[in-house]
Enzyme design. Structure first.
Site: not given
Ligand code: NAP
Length: 302
Positions: A54, A98, A121
């Site tokens: 990412k 994460q 997200d």
């Protein structure tokens, strides 16, 4: 006739090029640089690899990007304070925590602490609700489902009025992609069915699908005879079925298979995604797209 192979690798590269141009343009015209922070707790090798991917993409696109590594024993309170710090940082437009988090931390509490306007997200209940309401309410779409929709649209597959069958009802893939495809609008407006382990006759539902989206995590679950000839098959499944030696590095790498028997299915479907190289490359790309959108929204750029 063999199916058209929908290459997520190629479509993701195309979107990244578009994003790169957009980032350069908003920087030049408005002095805005999209900012993304990825928060990594501990040293889980898979999480490190995801976060590294990412960050690498964010840098390539010209983002302001921060990799915030925290020790495994960080307390929930400290992590919540860290999230709050980035919520209040105007140079950050996307916050990614994460997963998975260590067991002593309440994952839900942490995800719900992320400012919905920076929740790239799309895990926050506010954003899940906005997606459900539709009609332009959603600021962000969750990354994997958004990537699936892009693959379908950019491959020229007609979605309006199409029978879409989704195998799997998880909160990160099945439910949101079903929701996206049933909304009224471009790239959607489909008739959607979701099937799962409680479904009586999986095969008969799959056979009706003009667009079959499979996200079960069961290798080879969908048999070739379940596929409607000429249909579009999106295989989200990523299953490790063994290991092999990489010709490039000489190291052992996992052998990945999807939820669909690809070799047989490609002789029946009209279009199909491979595994790997299908849905996979789209997820990070859509995360970047959400971050650019967030930066533009924050700066009032249309
Ligand atoms: P998940 O949370 O385990 O959900 C799987 C879903 O499939 C559940 O709803 C389950 O039904 C259903 N299912 C499982 N076996 C089934 C069967 N035999 N018949 C009918 N339904 C069945 O998985 P997920 O997170 O959605 O992920 C699914 C797959 O996609 C995994 O292989 C994952 O690695 C992959 N994935 C890929 C990406 C990417 O490429 N970027 C991103 C996310 C996920 P019940 O609800 O009834 O248990």
């Amino acid at each position: 006739m063999a199916a058209k192979i929908i290459s997520g690798t190629e479509i993701a590269a195309q979107i990244r090029e578009e994003l790169k141009k957009e980032v350069a343009e908003i920087k030049e015209k408005h002095g805005v640089v999209p900012g993304l922070v990825t928060i990594l707790i501990g040293e889980n090798p898979a999480s490190i690899s995801y976060v590294t991917g990412k960050q690498k993409t964010a840098k390539e696109l010209g983002f302001h990007s921060i990799q915030d590594n925290q020790p495994e024993n960080i307390s929930e309170e400290e992590l919540l304070r860290l999230v709050e710090k980035y919520n209040n940082d105007p140079t950050i437009h996307g916050i990614l925590v994460q997963l998975p988090l260590p067991k002593h931390i309440n994952e839900k509490k942490v995800l719900n602490a992320v400012d919905p306007d920076k929740d790239v997200d799309c895990f926050h209940p506010v954003n899940v609700g906005r997606l459900m309401i539709g009609g332009g309410e959603a600021k962000f779409l969750p990354c994997t489902p958004a990537g699936i929709q892009e693959l379908i649209v950019r491959s020229g597959i007609e979605t309006s009025g199409a029978e879409v069958v989704v195998v799997g009802r998880s909160n990160i893939v099945g439910k949101p992609i079903a929701n996206i495809m049933l909304q009224k609008g471009r790239g959607a407006n489909s008739t959607v069915t979701i099937v799962h382990t409680g479904t009586k006759d999986l095969a008969s539902h799959c056979r009706r699908a003009d667009i079959l989206i499979v996200a079960a995590g069961v290798p080879g679950l969908v048999k070739p005879e379940w596929i409607r000839p000429g249909s579009c098959v999106i295989d989200v499944g990523v299953n490790r079925v063994g290991e092999k030696m990489s010709e490039k590095t000489g190291k052992m790498v996992p052998i990945l298979k999807g939820d669909v028997d690809f070799d047989a299915a490609k002789e029946i479907a009209g279009a199909i995604t491979p595994v790997p190289g299908g849905v996979g490359p789209m997820t990070i790309t859509m995360l970047m797209k959400n971050t650019v959108k967030s930066a533009k929204l924050a700066a009032g750029i249309k």
